[in-house]
Design a protein around this motif. Structure first.
Motif, PDB file in Angstrom:
ATOM      1  N   TYR A   1       0.845  -1.187   0.000  1.00 50.76           N
ATOM      2  CA  TYR A   1       0.000   0.000   0.000  1.00 50.76           C
ATOM      3  C   TYR A   1       0.882   1.240   0.000  1.00 50.76           C
ATOM      4  O   TYR A   1       2.000   1.222   0.523  1.00 50.76           O
ATOM      5  CB  TYR A   1      -0.872   0.049   1.263  1.00 50.76           C
ATOM      6  CG  TYR A   1      -2.030  -0.898   1.234  1.00 50.76           C
ATOM      7  CD1 TYR A   1      -3.276  -0.473   0.811  1.00 50.76           C
ATOM      8  CD2 TYR A   1      -1.885  -2.217   1.636  1.00 50.76           C
ATOM      9  CE1 TYR A   1      -4.356  -1.337   0.786  1.00 50.76           C
ATOM     10  CE2 TYR A   1      -2.949  -3.093   1.620  1.00 50.76           C
ATOM     11  CZ  TYR A   1      -4.184  -2.645   1.193  1.00 50.76           C
ATOM     12  OH  TYR A   1      -5.251  -3.508   1.170  1.00 50.76           O
TER      13      TYR A   1
ATOM     14  N   ARG B   1      -3.849   0.528  -2.765  1.00 48.36           N
ATOM     15  CA  ARG B   1      -3.022  -0.599  -3.206  1.00 48.36           C
ATOM     16  C   ARG B   1      -2.024  -0.043  -4.207  1.00 48.36           C
ATOM     17  O   ARG B   1      -2.397   0.616  -5.182  1.00 48.36           O
ATOM     18  CB  ARG B   1      -3.898  -1.676  -3.859  1.00 48.36           C
ATOM     19  CG  ARG B   1      -4.827  -2.369  -2.867  1.00 48.36           C
ATOM     20  CD  ARG B   1      -5.798  -3.270  -3.547  1.00 48.36           C
ATOM     21  NE  ARG B   1      -6.748  -2.452  -4.309  1.00 48.36           N
ATOM     22  CZ  ARG B   1      -7.911  -2.882  -4.761  1.00 48.36           C
ATOM     23  NH1 ARG B   1      -8.284  -4.126  -4.563  1.00 48.36           N
ATOM     24  NH2 ARG B   1      -8.712  -2.080  -5.437  1.00 48.36           N
TER      25      ARG B   1
ATOM     26  N   ASP C   1      -4.485   1.946  -6.601  1.00 46.03           N
ATOM     27  CA  ASP C   1      -5.642   1.068  -6.425  1.00 46.03           C
ATOM     28  C   ASP C   1      -6.073   0.301  -7.673  1.00 46.03           C
ATOM     29  O   ASP C   1      -7.104  -0.352  -7.661  1.00 46.03           O
ATOM     30  CB  ASP C   1      -6.847   1.847  -5.862  1.00 46.03           C
ATOM     31  CG  ASP C   1      -7.178   1.434  -4.431  1.00 46.03           C
ATOM     32  OD1 ASP C   1      -6.465   0.599  -3.859  1.00 46.03           O
ATOM     33  OD2 ASP C   1      -8.163   1.957  -3.896  1.00 46.03           O
TER      34      ASP C   1
END
Length: 146
Positions: free
Chosen positions: A116, A121, A142
């Motif tokens: 992360y 992410r 992400d």
């Protein structure tokens, strides 16, 4: 804090109903202490100069909970966050956001294990869906690079 001692153990109730019970230094929460918010939320753990700092637990009346490390009043280091919808995250934090290596388990059974950055992410990771489908690779903001 209201007493003038350099180091003390005290109980202090604020005008708004918040309450602090614990150690203080130079009139600031410092050391071990418990802060109970007027709405029932509660922090139990270490303090430094009136801020969460070190190991502590912040529990909300709606069921959310963070157990882990703090720095200057923010989640920072290793910790676990349990969400009210049943999701939970275990891993690294930086400046109050998921950061570094972590595992996010969704209430529906989806599971992400990976890196992360700034709460998203980002880096190497694997998302395994509850139905067995797997998305593995490099993530950016992400989204997976395909």
């Amino acid at each position: 804090m209201k007493n003038g001692e350099k180091n003390a153990q005290e109980t202090y109730t604020y005008d708004n109903g918040d309450k602090y019970v614990g150690e203080s230094k130079n009139n600031l929460a410092h050391g071990q202490g418990t802060f109970i918010f007027a709405d029932g939320d509660m922090y139990v753990g270490e303090w430094k100069e009136d801020q969460y700092h070190g190991q502590g637990t912040l529990t909300f009346t709606d069921g959310r909970e963070y157990v882990g490390q703090w720095k200057d009043g923010q989640k920072h280091g290793q910790g676990t966050y349990n969400y009210i919808n049943g999701d939970h995250y275990i891993g690294g934090w930086k400046d109050d956001e998921m950061h570094g290596q972590g595992t996010y388990t969704h209430a529906n059974g989806n599971l992400y294990v990976g890196e992360y950055k700034n709460g998203k992410r980002h880096g190497t990771g694997t998302l395994t869906y509850f139905d067995g489908k797997i998305m593995s690779g490099i993530w950016r903001n992400d989204e997976i690079d395909e």
